[in-house]
Write a protein that holds these residues in place. Structure first.
Motif, PDB file in Angstrom:
ATOM      1  N   LEU A 279      15.787  -9.867  35.953  1.00 49.25           N
ATOM      2  CA  LEU A 279      15.825 -11.135  36.750  1.00 49.25           C
ATOM      3  C   LEU A 279      15.351 -10.949  37.963  1.00 49.25           C
ATOM      4  O   LEU A 279      14.693 -11.782  38.580  1.00 49.25           O
ATOM      5  N   ARG A 280      15.555  -9.971  38.650  1.00 46.35           N
ATOM      6  CA  ARG A 280      15.534  -9.931  40.235  1.00 46.35           C
ATOM      7  C   ARG A 280      13.927  -9.626  40.136  1.00 46.35           C
ATOM      8  O   ARG A 280      13.243 -10.028  41.001  1.00 46.35           O
ATOM      9  N   ASP A 281      13.079  -9.164  39.167  1.00 48.83           N
ATOM     10  CA  ASP A 281      11.739  -9.136  39.289  1.00 48.83           C
ATOM     11  C   ASP A 281      11.207 -10.480  39.263  1.00 48.83           C
ATOM     12  O   ASP A 281      10.237 -10.813  40.103  1.00 48.83           O
ATOM     13  N   LEU A 282      11.748 -11.297  38.657  1.00 49.15           N
ATOM     14  CA  LEU A 282      11.034 -12.662  38.702  1.00 49.15           C
ATOM     15  C   LEU A 282      11.399 -13.424  39.704  1.00 49.15           C
ATOM     16  O   LEU A 282      10.618 -14.251  40.132  1.00 49.15           O
ATOM     17  N   GLY A 286       9.312 -15.363  43.028  1.00 46.46           N
ATOM     18  CA  GLY A 286       9.482 -16.886  43.470  1.00 46.46           C
ATOM     19  C   GLY A 286      10.003 -17.657  42.604  1.00 46.46           C
ATOM     20  O   GLY A 286       9.965 -19.034  42.608  1.00 46.46           O
ATOM     21  N   TYR A 287      10.243 -17.190  41.025  1.00 53.26           N
ATOM     22  CA  TYR A 287      10.723 -18.277  40.177  1.00 53.26           C
ATOM     23  C   TYR A 287      12.079 -18.408  40.379  1.00 53.26           C
ATOM     24  O   TYR A 287      13.111 -17.618  40.946  1.00 53.26           O
ATOM     25  N   LYS A 288      12.734 -19.481  39.983  1.00 49.37           N
ATOM     26  CA  LYS A 288      14.194 -20.005  40.245  1.00 49.37           C
ATOM     27  C   LYS A 288      14.978 -19.544  39.051  1.00 49.37           C
ATOM     28  O   LYS A 288      14.702 -19.631  37.841  1.00 49.37           O
ATOM     29  N   PRO A 289      16.279 -19.211  39.281  1.00 48.56           N
ATOM     30  CA  PRO A 289      17.383 -19.105  38.402  1.00 48.56           C
ATOM     31  C   PRO A 289      17.471 -20.103  37.348  1.00 48.56           C
ATOM     32  O   PRO A 289      17.489 -20.018  35.998  1.00 48.56           O
ATOM     33  N   ASP A 461       2.755 -18.526  53.028  1.00 46.59           N
ATOM     34  CA  ASP A 461       3.905 -17.721  53.107  1.00 46.59           C
ATOM     35  C   ASP A 461       4.696 -17.685  51.908  1.00 46.59           C
ATOM     36  O   ASP A 461       5.587 -16.640  51.406  1.00 46.59           O
ATOM     37  N   HIS A 462       4.927 -18.714  51.031  1.00 49.31           N
ATOM     38  CA  HIS A 462       5.876 -18.905  49.942  1.00 49.31           C
ATOM     39  C   HIS A 462       4.913 -18.677  48.673  1.00 49.31           C
ATOM     40  O   HIS A 462       5.318 -19.116  47.569  1.00 49.31           O
ATOM     41  N   GLY A 463       3.688 -18.075  48.850  1.00 47.11           N
ATOM     42  CA  GLY A 463       2.748 -17.841  47.669  1.00 47.11           C
ATOM     43  C   GLY A 463       2.185 -19.163  47.124  1.00 47.11           C
ATOM     44  O   GLY A 463       1.868 -19.018  45.884  1.00 47.11           O
ATOM     45  N   LYS A 477      -1.720 -24.188  43.514  1.00 45.51           N
ATOM     46  CA  LYS A 477      -1.042 -23.240  42.439  1.00 45.51           C
ATOM     47  C   LYS A 477      -0.040 -22.011  43.025  1.00 45.51           C
ATOM     48  O   LYS A 477      -0.588 -21.659  44.225  1.00 45.51           O
ATOM     49  N   ARG A 478       0.581 -21.606  42.167  1.00 52.09           N
ATOM     50  CA  ARG A 478       1.536 -20.358  42.901  1.00 52.09           C
ATOM     51  C   ARG A 478       0.717 -19.043  42.533  1.00 52.09           C
ATOM     52  O   ARG A 478       0.127 -18.830  41.513  1.00 52.09           O
TER      53      ARG A 478
END
Ligand SMILES: [Zn+2]
Length: 479
Positions: A279-282, A286-289, A461-463, A477-478
């Protein structure tokens, strides 16, 4: 409400679900082996069992659900010895990470979260029962289960055992056995490694006996539901049945539910392919829970789930659409009264939602029922036809939906911060991005280019990468 139907691996059929005691469900889930961080394939199974328990609760059942933490196995014992740590000290970090991950994915805690190392005496007792009934034999300090004594062996996984030759290795046990099919109930101690001094001799429990002993201790000799990943059906669950039913003479679990595998971009997940994600990798990407929970829950549990980054972005957008709709209902000003036909439209969606989950947890169909209603209600709102008198019923349907899917609360940033991700690493929502782009467009229109550049940098900065098209429109795009 529809009759709940579940696919039972034992019968190979979809069956009506009827618990032993009306109104109460006794359920066991094989938990993680805590020698590493769990990966998204593991969480597909844990999200599935969470959807199951939440749906059963929504339908009014009282849940008695047990999940174990396997904190004793060959790797854990060897690794903790190598690290010069006790088993408890070595596994604590991974136990805590698992609890944190579950919380982050809104996986409800079961009624009992239990550790194998706290139940060694229960395992020893169960092995003694098996010894008394001659289902065991000793070998070099270990104790084995004699499968030929249990003719029903294989009834869950329908495995053809004739192909397993003597001497072949079906598990990781490095001990001598009468037959390759037999498995260790109790393992002799190894030099320098931890062992327990017990009535059946010194040693450590085998993996399979852990689940049998713990499940029966908390749930009785016959459980309603046993869940796990499909990879556990053989040999683990087959062995659980052999141990439990040989000891008690009663059926061990009435319904066996197994979640299918998860693939990543169409391939089997593996560290060597570089497509192995915790989970931490994702979250670090920048992906959300909430998006991850939605993506894992969106495919019915008996279908293979092909996890893709496109799919995760779509899940992000889907969650955003639901949250925006909930906000719109909360903050919107609608004309008084009721729109003709809307109450029936909402009731139809609620009925379809219930029928979908009753249909062996068809989450894809349940989500379609939700999004069809969101589309119709949004259209009505846009046309000014939606009325104040329909708000409460719509919100009630949303609330019922969220008691199962649990994605509406906008708490992703707080969850990520609790996991140690800084606010700047926490991802921006699509709505945040659109808002910043609109602000940047406004700044450019006013020829305030420094302000526009500041916003571009904040997004970067947020990708988030911006592409200015020639016609003045902006695409993003991300990274
Ligand atoms: Zn288990």
């Amino acid at each position: 409400m529809a009759e709940i139907q579940l696919h039972n691996t034992l019968s190979g059929k979809v069956e009506p679900f009827v618990p032993q005691k009306p109104g109460e469900v006794r359920m066991y889930t094989c938990g993680p082996t805590v020698y590493d961080y769990a990966h998204i394939g593991n969480y597909r199974t844990f999200v599935f069992q969470d959807i199951l328990r939440r749906f059963l609760k929504l339908r009014g059942y009282k849940l008695l659900h047990v999940m174990n933490l396997t904190d004793v196995d060959d790797r854990i014992i060897a690794n903790s010895a190598a690290a010069g740590k006790s088993i408890r000290d070595y596994t604590e970090k991974f136990v805590q990470a698992f609890f944190d991950d579950c919380k982050t994915l809104s996986i409800e805690p079961p009624e009992h979260w239990i550790r194998a190392t706290d139940h060694i005496a229960d395992m020893v007792q169960l092995i003694k029962r098996l010894q008394e009934k001659s289902f065991t034999y000793p070998g070099e300090g270990s104790i084995y289960y004699r499968i030929t004594k249990f003719p029903a062996y294989g009834k869950l996984s329908k495995i053809d055992l004739s192909g397993i030759q003597a001497g072949a290795r079906v598990d990781n046990d490095r001990y001598e056995k009468e037959s390759a099919r037999d498995f260790a109930l109790w393992k002799a101690p190894k030099p320098g490694e931890h062992f327990w001094e017990t009535a059946i001799g010194p040693g450590r429990p085998g993996w399979h006996i852990e689940c049998s002993a713990m499940a029966m201790k908390y749930l009785g000799e016959t459980l309603d539901i046993h869940t796990g990943g499909i990879d556990l059906a053989f040999p683990h669950h087959e062995n659980e049945i052999a141990q439990s039913e040989a000891a008690t003479g009663k059926p061990f679990a009435r319904y066996w539910l197994h979640a299918e595998h998860l693939l990543v971009e169409g391939e089997k997940m593996s560290k060597s392919l570089g497509n192995f994600f915790t989970l931490r990798d994702l979250f670090a990407k920048g992906y959300k829970p909430s998006a991850l929970r939605f993506a894992l829950a969106s495919v019915p549990y008996r279908k293979q789930l092909n996890f893709t980054f496109d799919g995760l972005t779509q899940a992000t957008n889907s969650v955003e659409r639901l949250r925006n709709f909930a906000d719109r209902l909360k903050t919107g000003k609608f004309p008084a009264g009721k729109q003709e036909g809307m109450a029936a439209r909402i009731a139809k969606a609620a009925e379809e939602f219930d029928a979908s989950l009753s249909d062996d947890l068809n989450t894809a169909r349940a989500l379609a029922a939700m999004f069809d209603l969101v589309r119709d209600a949004n259209t009505a709102i846009d046309k000014g036809e939606f009325r104040q008198g329909d708000v409460v019923a719509t919100q009630q349907f949303l609330a019922g939906f969220d008691r199962v899917f649990a994605v509406l609360e906008d708490n992703d940033a707080a969850k990520l911060q609790a996991l140690g991700f800084s606010a700047s690493e926490a991802s921006l929502s699509d709505a945040d991005i659109e808002r910043l782009i609109a602000e940047r467009n406004a700044a450019k229109k006013k020829r305030d280019f420094p302000a526009a550049d500041v916003i571009r940098k904040e997004l970067a900065d947020h990708g988030i990468i911006l592409e200015d098209a020639k016609d003045g429109s902006v695409r993003w795009k991300r990274k």
